[in-house]
Design an enzyme around this catalytic site. Structure first.
Site, PDB file in Angstrom:
ATOM      1  N   TYR A   1     -13.988  40.467  68.735  1.00  0.00           N
ATOM      2  CA  TYR A   1     -14.972  41.201  68.069  1.00  0.00           C
ATOM      3  C   TYR A   1     -15.462  42.103  69.001  1.00  0.00           C
ATOM      4  CZ  TYR A   1     -15.771  41.240  63.232  1.00  0.00           C
ATOM      5  OH  TYR A   1     -15.852  41.429  61.851  1.00  0.00           O
TER       6      TYR A   1
ATOM      7  N   GLU B   1     -18.018  45.014  68.346  1.00  0.00           N
ATOM      8  CA  GLU B   1     -18.628  46.237  67.641  1.00  0.00           C
ATOM      9  C   GLU B   1     -19.372  47.158  68.748  1.00  0.00           C
ATOM     10  OE1 GLU B   1     -21.274  44.212  65.018  1.00  0.00           O
ATOM     11  OE2 GLU B   1     -19.748  44.406  63.251  1.00  0.00           O
TER      12      GLU B   1
ATOM     13  N   ASP C   1      -7.391  68.361  59.479  1.00  0.00           N
ATOM     14  CA  ASP C   1      -6.850  67.089  59.296  1.00  0.00           C
ATOM     15  C   ASP C   1      -5.260  67.167  59.594  1.00  0.00           C
ATOM     16  OD1 ASP C   1      -5.604  64.822  58.439  1.00  0.00           O
ATOM     17  OD2 ASP C   1      -6.952  64.659  56.458  1.00  0.00           O
TER      18      ASP C   1
ATOM     19  N   THR D   1      -4.104  60.519  61.536  1.00  0.00           N
ATOM     20  CA  THR D   1      -3.828  58.859  61.475  1.00  0.00           C
ATOM     21  C   THR D   1      -2.885  59.160  62.887  1.00  0.00           C
ATOM     22  OG1 THR D   1      -1.710  59.925  60.440  1.00  0.00           O
ATOM     23  CG2 THR D   1      -3.541  59.015  58.918  1.00  0.00           C
TER      24      THR D   1
ATOM     25  N   LYS E   1       1.993  58.597  61.625  1.00  0.00           N
ATOM     26  CA  LYS E   1       2.902  59.315  61.233  1.00  0.00           C
ATOM     27  C   LYS E   1       3.678  60.209  62.071  1.00  0.00           C
ATOM     28  CE  LYS E   1      -0.008  59.705  57.219  1.00  0.00           C
ATOM     29  NZ  LYS E   1      -0.572  60.568  56.160  1.00  0.00           N
TER      30      LYS E   1
ATOM     31  N   ARG F   1      -0.525  51.838  62.712  1.00  0.00           N
ATOM     32  CA  ARG F   1      -1.222  52.394  61.642  1.00  0.00           C
ATOM     33  C   ARG F   1      -2.756  52.648  62.004  1.00  0.00           C
ATOM     34  NH1 ARG F   1       2.199  52.433  57.483  1.00  0.00           N
ATOM     35  NH2 ARG F   1       0.608  53.704  56.268  1.00  0.00           N
TER      36      ARG F   1
HETATM   37  C1  LIG Z   1      -1.901  60.073  55.370  1.00  0.00           C
HETATM   38  C2  LIG Z   1      -2.972  61.221  55.398  1.00  0.00           C
HETATM   39  C3  LIG Z   1      -4.196  60.681  55.169  1.00  0.00           C
HETATM   40  C4  LIG Z   1      -4.934  59.226  55.140  1.00  0.00           C
HETATM   41  O1  LIG Z   1      -4.410  58.190  55.926  1.00  0.00           O
HETATM   42  P1  LIG Z   1      -4.089  56.864  55.516  1.00  0.00           P
HETATM   43  O2  LIG Z   1      -3.997  56.190  56.881  1.00  0.00           O
HETATM   44  O3  LIG Z   1      -3.006  56.700  54.528  1.00  0.00           O
HETATM   45  O4  LIG Z   1      -5.524  56.233  54.921  1.00  0.00           O
HETATM   46  C5  LIG Z   1      -5.472  61.386  55.369  1.00  0.00           C
HETATM   47  N1  LIG Z   1      -5.210  62.715  55.535  1.00  0.00           N
HETATM   48  C6  LIG Z   1      -3.768  63.414  55.379  1.00  0.00           C
HETATM   49  C7  LIG Z   1      -3.721  64.630  55.529  1.00  0.00           C
HETATM   50  C8  LIG Z   1      -2.779  62.561  55.433  1.00  0.00           C
HETATM   51  O5  LIG Z   1      -1.560  62.994  55.495  1.00  0.00           O
END
Ligand SMILES: *Cc1c(COP(=O)(O)O)cnc(C)c1O
Length: 405
Positions: free
Chosen positions: A49, A51, A195, A221, A224, A230
């Protein structure tokens, strides 16, 4: 050993591993992480932990964890060239929620691309908390081009005066014009949030323009195109750093997932190597080659092609819905998802399109000269929907190719 303690789960993990290796995995948001990333993810760091942030924790025993998180932060700053990085968001959606908490109050106006046009749920879509608790205004793509029209975005921003503007999304096959969004945000006094969840690996590898210097806040993220575990990160300039950190912790989350933080650090190290630049450029080259091959076979692509890692096919002219097509392709050993296309006349749960991505198959070793074959399989599988023996034959060919790599 897992197989002794819990043979059921061990067998299922084994089955999933076999399933992944025998198929062309073309879900645009997925990838195939390295053994090093997997090892860090499965480490004893999950026991701890912590925090707070490095040097400012609420529990003792952070001698090692502080170093792990600081390395992840330093590597993120260096790789993307930003002042500040927060590596604690548990995933992409919570990272975006932290941005709302940092810069908006409930009821404030936020602007983002609508979900059916390629935006993300968390950019203000109605069923998301972001659409329910905030006044969300949504921009679309143009019907004739399939691409965002910045003049329309600007008019909407001038009329609605959002405090935050999101750019980026989940089904955008074209380059995002960060400087264009930045000038609109500056004109209306909004915080621009890029994003880059889908394209972070392309940005890191120099295969997509970077939002750094245009968007003061960048969410992504890590799992990807970036090819990590993740998780998620928020990258900021110096001015917006404190607000973001406070929003992530204590605003939204408790203890960070330290095993994930370590694996993010590993992925960032991998992404800083020259081979990763080559990887990112091959992801794009594969997607472009696939788009050309699909166009030659008469497929209708949203925006007419791709600049990045994904292709969005509108199947209307093929007289099959996205869902039955995706199902047939899965049976043929090609895994992807059904997807809405802009101005889709069909329902979201049964839309007109399919989305394909090249990040995982590029990691697997496929190259542009193999994309015509992939397009041929896709074409044959869609034509053979419902014909199990024909789909099985394609699946066998797919599996043969993957075994030969
Ligand atoms: C995949 C994605 C997210 C969310 O990601 P998670 O890990 O699934 O919560 C947010 N914004 C965009 C543009 C995404 O492609």
């Amino acid at each position: 050993m897992l197989s002794d303690v819990d043979p059921e789960i061990a067998a299922l993990i084994q089955a999933e591993s076999a399933r992944q290796s025998s198929k062309l995995r073309m879900i645009a948001s997925e990838n195939d992480v390295s053994a090093a990333v997997l090892e860090a993810t499965g480490s004893v760091l999950t026991n701890k932990y912590s925090e707070g942030y490095p040097g400012k924790r609420y529990y003792e025993g952070q001698q090692v964890i502080d170093q792990v998180e600081q390395l992840a932060v330093d590597r993120a700053r260096a790789l993307f060239g930003v002042d500040h990085a927060n590596v604690q968001p548990l995933s992409g959606a919570p990272a975006n929620l932290a941005v709302y908490l940092a810069f908006l109050s409930p009821g404030d106006t936020v602007m983002g691309m609508s979900l059916p046009m390629g935006g993300h749920l968390t950019h203000g879509w109605s069923v998301s908390a972001t659409g329910r608790w905030f006044h969300a205004v949504q921009y679309d793509v143009r019907k004739d081009t399939g691409v965002v029209d910045l003049d329309e975005v600007r008019s909407l921003a001038l009329a609605e005066r959002p405090k935050v503007i999101f750019c980026g999304g989940t089904a955008i096959p074209r380059t995002i014009d960060f400087p264009g969004f930045a000038s609109i945000a500056a004109e209306v006094g909004a915080v621009l949030v890029a994003d880059i969840a889908h394209i972070a690996g392309l940005v890191a590898g120099g295969a997509h323009p970077s939002p750094v210097g245009h968007a003061p806040v960048i969410t992504t993220t890590t799992h990807k195109t970036l090819r990590g575990p993740r998780g998620a990160m928020i990258l900021t300039d110096a001015e917006h750093a404190k607000a973001v950190d406070r929003a992530v912790f204590p605003g939204l989350q408790g203890g960070p997932h330290n095993h994930t933080t370590a694996a993010i650090a590993v992925a960032l190290h991998e992404a800083a190597q020259p081979e990763f630049r080559e990887y990112a450029h091959t992801v794009v080259a594969n997607a472009k080659a696939l788009a050309v091959a699909l166009l030659e076979r008469g497929f209708d692509l949203v925006s007419g092609g791709t600049d990045n890692h994904l292709v969005l096919i509108d199947l209307t002219s093929k007289a099959i819905g996205g869902k039955p097509a995706a199902r047939a392709l899965d049976q043929a050993g090609i895994e992807l998802n059904y997807n809405a296309v802009p101005f889709d006349p069909r329902k979201p749960f049964d839309p007109s399109g399919i989305r394909l991505g090249t990040p995982a198959i590029t990691t697997r070793g496929l190259r542009p000269d193999q994309m015509p074959l992939v397009a041929e399989w896709i074409d044959r599988a869609i034509a053979a929907a419902g014909n199990a023996p024909a789909l099985d034959r394609i699946a066998a060919e797919v599996s043969d190719l993957l075994t030969s790599l």
